[in-house]
Design a protein around this motif. Structure first.
Motif, mmCIF file in Angstrom:
data_model
loop_
_atom_site.group_PDB
_atom_site.id
_atom_site.type_symbol
_atom_site.label_atom_id
_atom_site.label_comp_id
_atom_site.label_asym_id
_atom_site.label_seq_id
_atom_site.Cartn_x
_atom_site.Cartn_y
_atom_site.Cartn_z
ATOM 1 N N LEU A 160 49.093 -59.777 2.206
ATOM 2 C CA LEU A 160 49.818 -58.503 2.270
ATOM 3 C C LEU A 160 50.689 -58.306 1.022
ATOM 4 O O LEU A 160 50.691 -57.243 0.400
ATOM 5 C CB LEU A 160 50.695 -58.456 3.528
ATOM 6 N N ASP A 161 51.395 -59.364 0.640
ATOM 7 C CA ASP A 161 52.229 -59.280 -0.569
ATOM 8 C C ASP A 161 51.396 -58.841 -1.760
ATOM 9 O O ASP A 161 51.790 -57.978 -2.545
ATOM 10 C CB ASP A 161 52.860 -60.651 -0.895
ATOM 11 N N LYS A 162 50.230 -59.462 -1.840
ATOM 12 C CA LYS A 162 49.372 -59.163 -2.976
ATOM 13 C C LYS A 162 48.946 -57.678 -2.977
ATOM 14 O O LYS A 162 48.953 -57.011 -4.022
ATOM 15 C CB LYS A 162 48.126 -60.066 -2.911
ATOM 16 N N GLU A 184 49.693 -54.941 -5.636
ATOM 17 C CA GLU A 184 48.587 -54.171 -6.227
ATOM 18 C C GLU A 184 48.897 -52.663 -6.189
ATOM 19 O O GLU A 184 48.717 -51.927 -7.165
ATOM 20 C CB GLU A 184 47.295 -54.470 -5.438
ATOM 21 N N LYS A 185 49.391 -52.213 -5.063
ATOM 22 C CA LYS A 185 49.699 -50.791 -4.920
ATOM 23 C C LYS A 185 50.796 -50.365 -5.913
ATOM 24 O O LYS A 185 50.719 -49.310 -6.541
ATOM 25 C CB LYS A 185 50.145 -50.494 -3.488
ATOM 26 N N GLU A 186 51.789 -51.257 -6.023
ATOM 27 C CA GLU A 186 52.884 -50.931 -6.953
ATOM 28 C C GLU A 186 52.360 -50.828 -8.389
ATOM 29 O O GLU A 186 52.745 -49.928 -9.144
ATOM 30 C CB GLU A 186 53.998 -51.984 -6.861
ATOM 31 N N ALA A 189 42.579 -42.683 -5.636
ATOM 32 C CA ALA A 189 41.661 -43.191 -4.614
ATOM 33 C C ALA A 189 41.954 -44.663 -4.341
ATOM 34 O O ALA A 189 42.012 -45.108 -3.178
ATOM 35 C CB ALA A 189 40.224 -42.997 -5.079
ATOM 36 N N ASP A 190 42.164 -45.400 -5.435
ATOM 37 C CA ASP A 190 42.485 -46.829 -5.287
ATOM 38 C C ASP A 190 43.742 -47.008 -4.464
ATOM 39 O O ASP A 190 43.813 -47.863 -3.577
ATOM 40 C CB ASP A 190 42.690 -47.462 -6.672
ATOM 41 N N ILE A 191 44.749 -46.155 -4.775
ATOM 42 C CA ILE A 191 46.012 -46.282 -4.043
ATOM 43 C C ILE A 191 45.796 -46.029 -2.550
ATOM 44 O O ILE A 191 46.273 -46.774 -1.691
ATOM 45 C CB ILE A 191 47.070 -45.313 -4.606
ATOM 46 N N LYS A 216 45.363 -48.290 2.886
ATOM 47 C CA LYS A 216 44.631 -48.609 4.132
ATOM 48 C C LYS A 216 44.626 -50.112 4.373
ATOM 49 O O LYS A 216 44.849 -50.592 5.491
ATOM 50 C CB LYS A 216 43.186 -48.099 4.021
ATOM 51 N N GLU A 217 44.343 -50.827 3.285
ATOM 52 C CA GLU A 217 44.296 -52.291 3.354
ATOM 53 C C GLU A 217 45.664 -52.816 3.798
ATOM 54 O O GLU A 217 45.751 -53.672 4.679
ATOM 55 C CB GLU A 217 43.912 -52.840 1.970
ATOM 56 N N ILE A 218 46.722 -52.222 3.206
ATOM 57 C CA ILE A 218 48.068 -52.662 3.565
ATOM 58 C C ILE A 218 48.321 -52.429 5.049
ATOM 59 O O ILE A 218 48.826 -53.311 5.753
ATOM 60 C CB ILE A 218 49.118 -51.926 2.705
ATOM 61 N N THR A 219 47.890 -51.256 5.511
ATOM 62 C CA THR A 219 48.065 -50.958 6.939
ATOM 63 C C THR A 219 47.367 -52.017 7.799
ATOM 64 O O THR A 219 47.921 -52.494 8.803
ATOM 65 C CB THR A 219 47.486 -49.566 7.263
#
Lengths: 161, 729
Positions: free
Chosen positions: B234-236, B240-242, B522-524, B529-532
């Motif tokens: 999750l941290d990763k 990544e999002k940041e 799109a990546d964000i 979604k992945e984070i969720t």
């Protein structure tokens, strides 16, 4: 005197006008300066003829001042060359019987001297009617009653019928 | 309810000499026209409102706005100044009455000046005290004015006449229309839209929900980290999002830069294009002007000659105007010549008879009948003269013989001293052309006038065509490039090419960046979604919901803002076209529509295109202004169903043609509940009515509610001049 001699006796005369008409003649014929306010005629004789016909229409004869207060201009026969205008004018003049002291047939029996007098009489008639017409124009001009239209002369002429 | 100006009056204000009652205009809802020649009080009228709104007036000498306080001495009517003795006071002021649905207001702004020395035009000769603004108010039910004392309320009352933000669209002088909207700048329409719409509210909301969303995300992340279930994956993902968001920010910044580059290059290209085209256009126009001038000179000569020749028609046998009215003289001539001849024949016959009593006697003219007829009469034994038989040997027959043998005298003995038969006879024959036109003279005078009108119309048409060409050429010069030199032209071409190249480069980069931004976004989204998915399940539900909702809100508010903007632009476009068509209704401009286009840099450009989609160029200054005015009207009409403020315009028509003026007056009531238009173009000092044809037509039109004409006696010295207001309607 033959017909031809009689005619040329008339047409070699130079009718006269009073010197006091000079400003008027200059204002309404091409002799004057270019930028006129009013419609104008070409040579002086045009205005002169017009004035004479006005005089005849209005029946106003006006004697000229003594000869040294008058000027002459073109000989009658040279008014509008190559045209029968002068013939037409003479037709009109010779029908002014109440003004003329002779009968046409009488002319044929006159002595030369008498006939010359008749010629003078005709020229005087021309001059006096022209003077009458010029006087009329002058009065209108002074009163500011001439309009500035290009048709001023024909309108004036028409309205005198 | 709209603000309607009921009246304005002046007291010793510039040329408006006298008390308020002497110089008063009354107005009504609808179109009000004030016609005045130069120097007859148009700008002064306008100045009254500048004073009301801004405490300024326009100095006509240097076109600068001056504070009333500093300029007061010039504002006082010269005549009033002259009439004020040293030590006395003079008051100068403006009084405006206006009403809204409920109230009626009367506003007076004034100052008092005391004369302290001799020279009346010197600023030092006067002591000026600005008086407090006086406002009275009444309702329509009990029309009794009561003074307003509260400064804030006074301020509101003045503002309410025309709101300050709207004054640029509602209160202007002719050339200011050009500055209102500058179509070469991307921001101009956006600003206009912003002035009149609530779009900034959408922007605020958008910003607000974005902040909320950021905060919601932060809170959620904090909660996530606080739970035991949190893990490295999750941290990763969050990191990544940041990182992606940072990249998005950088790319967006770059996109902004390239858009700016594009816009600058486009602006340069547009400017140069105009220069480049201008040189061509000017040459083209010069050729046309020279051709047209030549034709004009020819027609002018024809016309002058024609006018000079009118009086010639008196003496020209083809027209013979001189004979007009002499029909009777000619008839008389004919009678007289007949009598003359008769007398002659009689005379001649008598002479013959007395000289040769045994000879034949005849009253017939000389040599009549002629020899040929006589032969025929002898042969046929018949008299053609009296139509009777004349048998051989009879008396009549012998008379024929006698006649045949009559002396052939070539030079008959003259029976008169002067034979003038030919004199009169030839006059009659020669002068024929002058006396056979009686019936046609009236028609020929009429035809002459018609011909003159024809020539005059042709001349006027050519003159106006030439004027229009010259004004087009002037417009090109106004556009700022009278480049006479070839090297200049080369530079222009190089710069032009350079600008296009930069536009293309920027455009490629913009496309690439937009693609890249799209993929980062799109990546964000995917990362989110992945984070969720990775989020621990034991986080209090509120945080997650708060985060989700705020996310949606961000998107929704952004879309709403975009939609509102697009909708507004297309609404503006349709309104602008409607007004434009009304404005050019009487112009000779073919078809065409105004088109608002989004540019790659995100701005909006305005083009005038024909039915094939080609841009129409080369239009005159008047036409350009018309286009802008259509947009101004659209900005107002597209945003409000009812615009609540009057239009006050000084010389809005100065650059337009007649046809546009007509369209203008008809079109303005569509937008403005009241308009007061100051105009000189309807003034014609040379006619008794002092109005042009269009002026007279407008005066009669129902939609024109009031009509004033200002007159100044120009023969008076400046110091004596006063403006007289004449209400015609």
């Amino acid at each position: 005197m033959t017909a031809q001699e009689f005619k040329s006796n008339i047409t070699t005369k130079r009718p006269r006008y009073a010197d006091s008409r000079i400003p008027l003649l200059e204002a309404f014929s091409e002799k004057g300066s270019r930028n006129a306010d009013y419609s104008r005629f070409g040579p002086i004789y045009e205005l002169y003829i017009y004035a004479m016909m006005l005089g005849i229409k209005r029946k106003t004869r006006l004697p000229l001042p003594p000869r040294n207060l008058t000027s002459d201009f073109l000989e009658l026969g040279k008014w509008k060359r190559d045209s029968s205008l002068v013939d037409f004018l003479l037709m009109i003049i010779f029908t002014q019987t109440e003004d003329l002291s002779f009968d046409w047939n009488e002319l044929e029996d006159m002595e030369e001297e008498q006939l010359n007098k008749v010629v003078s009489e005709v020229i005087t008639l021309i001059e006096e009617y022209a003077n009458g017409g010029l006087e009329y124009l002058e009065t209108l001009w002074q009163k500011g009653e001439l309009d500035t239209s290009h048709y001023m002369f024909i309108d004036l002429y028409k309205n005198l019928n | 309810m709209a603000s309607i100006i009921n009246s304005i009056s002046f007291k010793n204000f510039f040329n408006y000499y006298g008390d308020y009652d002497d110089t008063r205009y009354e107005f009504e809802e609808g179109v009000n026209i004030i016609v005045a020649d130069n120097g007859a009080g148009k700008s002064k009228f306008f100045n009254a409102f500048l004073w009301l709104f801004y405490d300024q007036v326009l100095d006509s000498d240097d076109k600068q706005k001056k504070n009333v306080k500093d300029f007061a001495v010039k504002i006082i009517s010269d005549k009033a100044k002259q009439e004020t003795s040293i030590g006395d006071q003079v008051e100068t002021g403006i009084k405006i009455e206006y009403s809204t649905g409920r109230y009626k207001y009367q506003i007076i702004k004034s100052f008092t000046a005391t004369r302290i020395s001799e020279k009346i035009t010197d600023f030092d000769s006067w002591q000026v005290t600005i008086n407090d603004i006086e406002i009275d108010k009444t309702d329509h039910i009990l029309p009794k004015y009561k003074p307003v004392y509260d400064a804030e309320e006074k301020d509101t009352i003045v503002k309410q006449l025309i709101l300050p933000t709207l004054r640029q669209y509602s209160f202007f002088q002719g050339e200011e229309v050009d500055k209102m909207i500058d179509f070469s700048k991307k921001s101009s329409i956006e600003e206009a839209v912003r002035t009149l719409t609530n779009i900034s509210k959408y922007e605020e909301i958008s910003k607000l929900v974005k902040e909320i969303a950021e905060k919601a995300e932060k809170d959620l992340n904090k909660q996530t980290k606080a739970t035991s279930e949190h893990n490295d994956r999750l941290d990763k993902a969050i990191e990544e999002k940041e990182a992606l968001e940072l990249k998005l920010e950088q790319e967006s910044e770059k996109l902004g830069e390239f858009k700016k580059l594009y816009e600058d290059a486009e602006q340069e290209k547009n400017n140069l294009e105009q220069n480049f085209a201008n040189a061509e256009k000017r040459k083209d126009l010069d050729d046309k002007i020279s051709d047209k001038s030549r034709i004009l000179r020819g027609v002018k000569d024809d016309y002058d000659n024609f006018l000079d020749g009118i009086n010639k028609r008196f003496f020209d046998g083809n027209f013979s105007w001189i004979s007009l009215g002499f029909e009777n003289s000619i008839e008389e001539f004919k009678t007289k010549i007949k009598e003359f001849r008769q007398v002659r024949y009689e005379k001649q016959a008598l002479l013959n008879a007395s000289e040769n009593p045994n000879d034949f006697f005849t009253f017939l003219p000389v040599n009549s009948p002629d020899a040929v007829s006589l032969d025929s009469m002898i042969e046929k034994e018949h008299c053609f003269v009296c139509n009777r038989e004349a048998k051989e040997g009879s008396e009549p027959y012998n008379h024929f013989i006698k006649l045949k043998e009559r002396p052939k005298n070539k030079n008959p003995k003259s029976f008169v001293k002067n034979d003038l038969e030919d004199f009169f006879g030839n006059l009659q024959i020669n002068a024929t052309p002058f006396y056979n036109k009686f019936d046609t003279i009236q028609t020929s005078v009429l035809r002459t006038r018609e011909r003159e009108i024809e020539l005059k119309e042709r001349l006027d048409k050519l003159n106006s065509e030439l004027k229009s060409l010259k004004s087009q050429r002037k417009d090109i010069l106004i556009a700022g490039t009278d480049s006479e030199h070839i090297d200049n032209a080369t530079t222009i071409i190089n710069n032009y090419k350079g600008a296009i190249r930069r536009m293309e480069q920027a455009f490629t980069r913009i496309e690439r960046l937009e693609d890249s931004i799209k993929s980062i976004k799109a990546d964000i989204k995917n990362t989110e979604k992945e984070i969720t998915n990775l989020r621990p399940k034991d986080i209090p539900e509120g945080y997650t919901i708060n985060y989700e909702i705020s996310k949606d809100l961000v998107e929704a508010s952004y879309n709403a803002k975009e939609r509102v903007f697009d909708k507004m632009v297309s609404l503006l476009e349709s309104h602008a076209n409607k007004h434009f068509q009304n404005l050019i209704k009487y112009n000779d401009i073919k078809g065409g529509v105004l088109k608002f286009e989004k540019t790659p840099s995100g701005g909006i450009s305005l083009d005038y295109i024909d039915e094939l989609g080609n841009e129409v160029s080369g239009a005159s200054e008047g036409f350009q202004r018309m286009k802008k005015f259509a947009v101004v009207m659209a900005i107002i009409s597209a945003n409000t169903s009812h615009y609540n403020y009057p239009l006050l315009a000084d010389a809005p028509l100065s650059a337009f043609g007649k046809a546009f003026n007509k369209g203008f007056f008809e079109a303005i009531p569509d937008v403005f509940p009241q308009s007061i238009i100051l105009v000189k173009d309807l003034y014609d000092k040379d006619v008794p009515e002092k109005l042009t044809d269009l002026g007279l037509k407008l005066l009669k039109s129902d939609f024109i509610k009031t009509f004033h004409i200002n007159e100044v006696d120009e023969e008076l010295a400046q110091i004596e001049r006063t403006t007289n207001i004449e209400r015609r309607k």
